[in-house]
Design a protein around this motif. Structure first.
Motif, mmCIF file in Angstrom:
data_model
loop_
_atom_site.group_PDB
_atom_site.id
_atom_site.type_symbol
_atom_site.label_atom_id
_atom_site.label_comp_id
_atom_site.label_asym_id
_atom_site.label_seq_id
_atom_site.Cartn_x
_atom_site.Cartn_y
_atom_site.Cartn_z
ATOM 1 N N GLU A 81 128.796 -35.485 60.402
ATOM 2 C CA GLU A 81 127.953 -35.791 61.543
ATOM 3 C C GLU A 81 126.473 -35.742 61.179
ATOM 4 O OE1 GLU A 81 131.011 -33.940 64.888
ATOM 5 O OE2 GLU A 81 129.036 -33.061 64.592
ATOM 6 N N ARG A 82 126.147 -35.058 60.110
ATOM 7 C CA ARG A 82 124.738 -34.869 59.756
ATOM 8 C C ARG A 82 124.102 -36.154 59.239
ATOM 9 N NH1 ARG A 82 123.343 -30.853 55.831
ATOM 10 N NH2 ARG A 82 121.522 -30.364 57.113
ATOM 11 N N ALA A 83 124.859 -36.962 58.502
ATOM 12 C CA ALA A 83 124.333 -38.217 57.958
ATOM 13 C C ALA A 83 125.504 -39.150 57.680
ATOM 14 C CB ALA A 83 123.541 -37.973 56.679
ATOM 15 N N HIS A 84 125.451 -40.339 58.251
ATOM 16 C CA HIS A 84 126.577 -41.252 58.132
ATOM 17 C C HIS A 84 126.147 -42.677 58.463
ATOM 18 C CE1 HIS A 84 126.494 -39.431 62.209
ATOM 19 N NE2 HIS A 84 126.453 -40.707 62.548
ATOM 20 N N MET A 85 127.095 -43.607 58.360
ATOM 21 C CA MET A 85 126.875 -44.996 58.778
ATOM 22 C C MET A 85 127.846 -45.333 59.897
ATOM 23 S SD MET A 85 126.245 -47.021 55.130
ATOM 24 C CE MET A 85 127.702 -46.375 54.284
ATOM 25 N N HIS A 86 127.489 -46.355 60.683
ATOM 26 C CA HIS A 86 128.308 -46.797 61.805
ATOM 27 C C HIS A 86 128.613 -48.289 61.698
ATOM 28 C CE1 HIS A 86 128.165 -43.204 64.182
ATOM 29 N NE2 HIS A 86 126.903 -43.284 64.511
ATOM 30 N N ASP A 87 129.744 -48.682 62.291
ATOM 31 C CA ASP A 87 130.035 -50.082 62.628
ATOM 32 C C ASP A 87 129.849 -51.068 61.474
ATOM 33 O OD1 ASP A 87 130.612 -49.171 65.120
ATOM 34 O OD2 ASP A 87 128.732 -49.833 66.034
ATOM 35 N N ASN A 88 130.232 -50.671 60.269
ATOM 36 C CA ASN A 88 130.157 -51.572 59.105
ATOM 37 C C ASN A 88 128.748 -52.073 58.812
ATOM 38 O OD1 ASN A 88 132.994 -51.532 58.484
ATOM 39 N ND2 ASN A 88 133.311 -52.858 60.258
ATOM 40 N N ILE A 89 127.748 -51.369 59.273
ATOM 41 C CA ILE A 89 126.356 -51.727 58.957
ATOM 42 C C ILE A 89 125.959 -50.896 57.742
ATOM 43 C CG2 ILE A 89 123.978 -51.780 59.778
ATOM 44 C CD1 ILE A 89 125.111 -52.002 62.628
ATOM 45 N N ASN A 90 125.891 -51.575 56.583
ATOM 46 C CA ASN A 90 125.769 -50.853 55.321
ATOM 47 C C ASN A 90 124.336 -50.601 54.865
ATOM 48 O OD1 ASN A 90 124.877 -53.333 54.440
ATOM 49 N ND2 ASN A 90 126.682 -53.785 53.204
ATOM 50 N N SER A 91 123.389 -50.794 55.743
ATOM 51 C CA SER A 91 121.986 -50.593 55.356
ATOM 52 C C SER A 91 121.293 -49.498 56.151
ATOM 53 C CB SER A 91 121.202 -51.901 55.539
ATOM 54 O OG SER A 91 121.205 -52.299 56.901
ATOM 55 N N VAL A 92 122.003 -48.891 57.111
ATOM 56 C CA VAL A 92 121.381 -47.909 58.007
ATOM 57 C C VAL A 92 122.090 -46.568 57.910
ATOM 58 C CG1 VAL A 92 120.782 -47.338 60.394
ATOM 59 C CG2 VAL A 92 120.674 -49.713 59.619
ATOM 60 N N VAL A 93 121.311 -45.540 57.646
ATOM 61 C CA VAL A 93 121.821 -44.168 57.652
ATOM 62 C C VAL A 93 121.420 -43.518 58.964
ATOM 63 C CG1 VAL A 93 121.806 -41.930 56.507
ATOM 64 C CG2 VAL A 93 121.554 -44.017 55.156
ATOM 65 N N HIS A 94 122.384 -42.924 59.653
ATOM 66 C CA HIS A 94 122.123 -42.188 60.883
ATOM 67 C C HIS A 94 122.013 -40.708 60.537
ATOM 68 C CE1 HIS A 94 123.358 -45.546 63.672
ATOM 69 N NE2 HIS A 94 123.832 -45.952 62.509
ATOM 70 N N VAL A 95 120.900 -40.103 60.835
ATOM 71 C CA VAL A 95 120.666 -38.687 60.537
ATOM 72 C C VAL A 95 120.666 -37.906 61.843
ATOM 73 C CG1 VAL A 95 119.098 -37.016 59.486
ATOM 74 C CG2 VAL A 95 119.286 -39.319 58.522
ATOM 75 N N GLU A 96 121.505 -36.860 61.923
ATOM 76 C CA GLU A 96 121.647 -36.125 63.179
ATOM 77 C C GLU A 96 121.539 -34.611 62.991
ATOM 78 O OE1 GLU A 96 124.679 -37.469 65.839
ATOM 79 O OE2 GLU A 96 124.757 -39.447 64.911
ATOM 80 N N ASP A 97 120.713 -34.215 62.046
ATOM 81 C CA ASP A 97 120.480 -32.790 61.859
ATOM 82 C C ASP A 97 119.188 -32.610 61.072
ATOM 83 O OD1 ASP A 97 120.900 -30.098 62.089
ATOM 84 O OD2 ASP A 97 122.549 -29.987 60.649
ATOM 85 N N HIS A 98 118.693 -31.396 61.038
ATOM 86 C CA HIS A 98 117.480 -31.105 60.295
ATOM 87 C C HIS A 98 117.787 -30.990 58.803
ATOM 88 C CE1 HIS A 98 115.130 -30.280 63.925
ATOM 89 N NE2 HIS A 98 116.163 -29.597 64.383
#
Length: 208
Positions: A81-98
């Protein structure tokens, strides 16, 4: 005369106490209404090239299901959950923690990265002879990125091989700049920005 003085002093004391209570009530009311939990959710862009070919990260194992991500006010429990990708979009990292690093992110997709090596799903590439491992972060070459905290709207290139500096720069220039778009728009998991739901109990706990 003495009774009158006492009465005046009592009235002033009552007014003072009442003023303090009203002021405290106003402050607590503002804290109650405006309370919002601290959530972390921002985005960065990246690309990986191996021997001149861009890694496409094909396969569901690289992408976190939106239903599995956490947007509550509780601390993020899962490393994924801290860092991942969504929906087959291979250029964006989602960061959800410090304090999430690029090394954390690559570990989450079952890769590995160090100053002189890149471990993919099925192979390890080591910098040696003509083949070098190059990192460009926000337009500047850096020697290491594994322990670098991912910043909001960062742009990272990881390139392994014998490509020239000009080719590597072109690889960097091709990276999409859509992290800011993801920061603004609602996330697939509906937790872009501060969308955590807050109940009355949480607001009351915040008052004191």
């Amino acid at each position: 005369m003495g009774t009158k003085i006492v009465s005046i002093l009592t009235s002033k004391w009552v007014l003072t106490v009442a003023g303090i209570l009203v002021g405290a009530g106003v402050i607590l009311g503002i804290r109650f209404v405006t309370f919002a939990p601290e959530t972390v959710h921002y985005h960065a862009n990246f690309a990986v090239y191996v021997n001149g070919q861009q890694e496409q990260f094909k396969g569901m194992q690289y992408y976190e299901e939106t239903a599995a991500t956490s947007c509550s006010i509780n601390p993020v429990a899962s490393p994924l959950e801290r860092a991942h990708m969504h929906d087959n979009i291979n250029s964006v990292v989602h960061v959800e923690d410090h304090l999430v690093t690029w090394g954390n992110f690559f570990q989450n997709i079952n890769w590995g990265i160090g100053d002189t090596y890149l471990k993919t799903a099925d192979q390890v590439y080591v910098a040696a002879d003509q083949n070098q491992l190059t990192f460009i972060l926000n337009g500047k070459r850096v020697d290491s990125i594994a322990n670098t905290v991912i910043g909001d709207q960062d742009k990272l290139l990881v390139s392994y091989g014998s490509d020239s500096s000009q080719v590597i720069q072109k690889q960097y220039d091709k990276i999409q700049n859509n992290a800011v778009k993801n920061d603004i728009e609602q996330d697939p998991a509906s937790c872009s920005g501060n969308h955590a739901k807050v109940d009355t109990k949480q607001r009351l706990n915040h008052l004191f």
